[in-house]
Design a protein around this motif. Sequence first.
Motif, short mmCIF file in Angstrom:
data_model
loop_
_atom_site.label_atom_id
_atom_site.label_comp_id
_atom_site.label_asym_id
_atom_site.label_seq_id
_atom_site.Cartn_x
_atom_site.Cartn_y
_atom_site.Cartn_z
N CYS A 67 0.88 -1.17 0.00
CA CYS A 67 0.00 0.00 0.00
C CYS A 67 0.92 1.22 0.00
O CYS A 67 1.96 1.21 0.68
CB CYS A 67 -0.88 0.01 1.24
SG CYS A 67 -1.92 -1.45 1.33
N THR A 68 0.53 2.26 -0.73
CA THR A 68 1.51 3.33 -1.00
C THR A 68 1.80 4.20 0.23
O THR A 68 2.71 5.02 0.20
CB THR A 68 1.03 4.22 -2.17
OG1 THR A 68 -0.30 4.66 -1.86
CG2 THR A 68 1.04 3.45 -3.47
N PHE A 69 1.01 4.03 1.31
CA PHE A 69 1.26 4.85 2.51
C PHE A 69 2.12 4.11 3.54
O PHE A 69 2.55 4.70 4.52
CB PHE A 69 -0.08 5.23 3.18
CG PHE A 69 -0.99 4.06 3.44
CD1 PHE A 69 -0.82 3.26 4.55
CD2 PHE A 69 -2.03 3.77 2.56
CE1 PHE A 69 -1.64 2.17 4.77
CE2 PHE A 69 -2.87 2.68 2.78
CZ PHE A 69 -2.66 1.88 3.89
N CYS A 70 2.37 2.81 3.34
CA CYS A 70 2.74 1.94 4.46
C CYS A 70 4.21 1.49 4.45
O CYS A 70 4.74 1.11 3.41
CB CYS A 70 1.84 0.71 4.43
SG CYS A 70 2.05 -0.36 5.85
N VAL A 71 4.83 1.50 5.63
CA VAL A 71 6.24 1.08 5.74
C VAL A 71 6.40 -0.42 6.00
O VAL A 71 7.52 -0.94 5.93
CB VAL A 71 6.96 1.82 6.91
CG1 VAL A 71 7.18 3.29 6.59
CG2 VAL A 71 6.23 1.63 8.23
N VAL A 72 5.31 -1.11 6.32
CA VAL A 72 5.43 -2.50 6.77
C VAL A 72 6.21 -3.41 5.80
O VAL A 72 7.09 -4.15 6.23
CB VAL A 72 4.04 -3.10 7.12
CG1 VAL A 72 4.10 -4.61 7.30
CG2 VAL A 72 3.49 -2.44 8.38
N PRO A 73 5.94 -3.35 4.48
CA PRO A 73 6.70 -4.24 3.59
C PRO A 73 8.21 -3.99 3.66
O PRO A 73 9.00 -4.88 3.37
CB PRO A 73 6.16 -3.91 2.20
CG PRO A 73 4.78 -3.37 2.46
CD PRO A 73 4.90 -2.60 3.75
N TYR A 74 8.59 -2.76 4.05
CA TYR A 74 10.03 -2.44 4.12
C TYR A 74 10.61 -2.83 5.49
O TYR A 74 11.78 -3.19 5.58
CB TYR A 74 10.25 -0.94 3.86
CG TYR A 74 9.53 -0.45 2.63
CD1 TYR A 74 10.05 -0.69 1.36
CD2 TYR A 74 8.29 0.18 2.73
CE1 TYR A 74 9.37 -0.28 0.22
CE2 TYR A 74 7.60 0.60 1.60
CZ TYR A 74 8.13 0.36 0.35
OH TYR A 74 7.46 0.75 -0.77
N THR A 75 9.81 -2.70 6.56
CA THR A 75 10.37 -2.98 7.89
C THR A 75 10.19 -4.45 8.29
O THR A 75 10.99 -4.97 9.05
CB THR A 75 9.71 -2.11 8.98
OG1 THR A 75 8.31 -2.32 8.97
CG2 THR A 75 10.01 -0.64 8.76
N ARG A 76 9.15 -5.09 7.81
CA ARG A 76 8.88 -6.48 8.23
C ARG A 76 9.21 -7.48 7.13
O ARG A 76 9.12 -8.69 7.35
CB ARG A 76 7.43 -6.63 8.66
CG ARG A 76 7.08 -5.90 9.94
CD ARG A 76 7.45 -6.75 11.15
NE ARG A 76 7.21 -6.05 12.39
CZ ARG A 76 7.16 -6.66 13.58
NH1 ARG A 76 7.32 -7.95 13.69
NH2 ARG A 76 6.96 -5.97 14.66
#
Length: 465
Positions: free
Chosen positions: A179-188
């Motif tokens: 999702c374009t707002f979210c950091v989760v794919p990068y941090t997790r």
Amino acid sequence: MTGQHKRVFIRTYGCQMNVYDSDRMADVLRPLGYALADAPEQADLVVLNTCHIREHASEKVYSELGRLRDVKTERRAEGRDLTIAVAGCVAQAEGEEIVRRQPAVDIVVGPQAYHRLPELLAEAERKAAILRHGKRRPGAGVLDTDFPAESKFDHLPSPQGVRAGSAFLSIQEGCDKFCTFCVVPYTRGAEYSRPVEAVLAEARQLAAAGAIELTLLGQNVNAYHGEAADGATWSLGRLLRALAEIEGIARLRYTTSHPRDMDADLIAAHGDIPQLMPYLHLPVQSGSDRILEAMNRRHGRDLFLSLVDRLRNARPDLALSSDFIVGFPGETDADFDDTMRLVEQVGFASAFSFKYSRRPGTPGAALSGQVPEAVKSARLAALQALLGQQARDFNVSKAGTTVPVLFAEPGRKPGQIIGKTPWLQSVYAEGNLRLIGHIVDVELTEGHPNSLAGRIVTHAHEVAA
Ligand code: SAM
Ligand code: SF4
């Protein structure tokens, strides 16, 4: 080191995944002789298990680190030490930058590397010893933010985290949805499902340790696709059916789900499995198709509304909760109005709502049409007023009924205990502390905006000790 009396204070920020991870870190540290401390001042090691989801969340970490640096300085003046570790998503996202901004930090450890905490501590102690003896200045901080090939779950000790009959069980981590707002794919990192047998074994252990409620966790928990012993791939619906067979498990919950991954079997499970509680957190983020598209949510308003209908057909008393973001770049008054109309149409029992926070490195941060802060604030206030009213109405609608409540903790007033209904509402009632960790029938007497008052119908002596 085993047997020494050391103390660790773990402060948890953010989501339930972090609560679970904090418990796992305590499990890793226990064999090293670390008992839990209630405050940083009593601890030899402080771990901040951080959240990076919104700017405000990361900034809180740096101000806490400033306070911890002062504690460490005082300690050193007394000839003792305080080891400071930063874990979680800020650790993953900012890595060495943390030690640069706050040199008092000894360890930075990402969410996939907790099982390596003992080695990282040993390395930090070695560096501290070199510093004490003034031989040379060691390099700053010890860092591990790798995404290792093998799963941390294979290296973590058995969980000990049953609190008042309730336990979290992490079954899935990471996210591939971007999702374009979210950091989760990068941090997790990338999506990963734990194997079926590992999940079932942990569930059995938790049940044996007294858990009667299990909450399955994952950033995208309903994307679960774990491998079974026979090589088959199990969906979340199938996993829930197997977990419901475990003796002693009276309540099952799962969070957080994505609308795209609500398949027919999972929807049916809500009707078929009595232990699956009639409550679902299903984030929609916005009611505007235009904004959902810009968010790369891969679902529109209609898909969400049709899921709500199908879920309510399967389980008519299902309570719904959601997440909303207001002020995503390009959001107009008309888009926001679509969100308000969706909320009116669905009727939520509870919800979390946030102002869009620009996260470095995410596509949303680079979009034009960033919404002014004052507009975001006004929209958030309007949305929260509507959601607050719906939550209050939902609580009031349950007043006068008798429902099973799992008591979890003492209340603020003496003689009071607090628990949860099947719909995850907080209930407070006069009751014996012995009832904590048990499911007890409670007559709900009054509904409030955030809780209900109740009167216990089951007596303490009727509950098996
Ligand atoms: N996986 C879940 C989903 O698909 O919706 C959500 C996980 S996220 C940890 C929890 C919530 O934080 C999101 O649902 C979203 O509402 C909010 N959130 C995430 N990034 C945000 C941002 N940049 N600004 C504001 N809220 C954000
Ligand atoms: Fe973030 Fe979207 Fe993944 Fe949820 S689905 S964790 S909001 S990227």
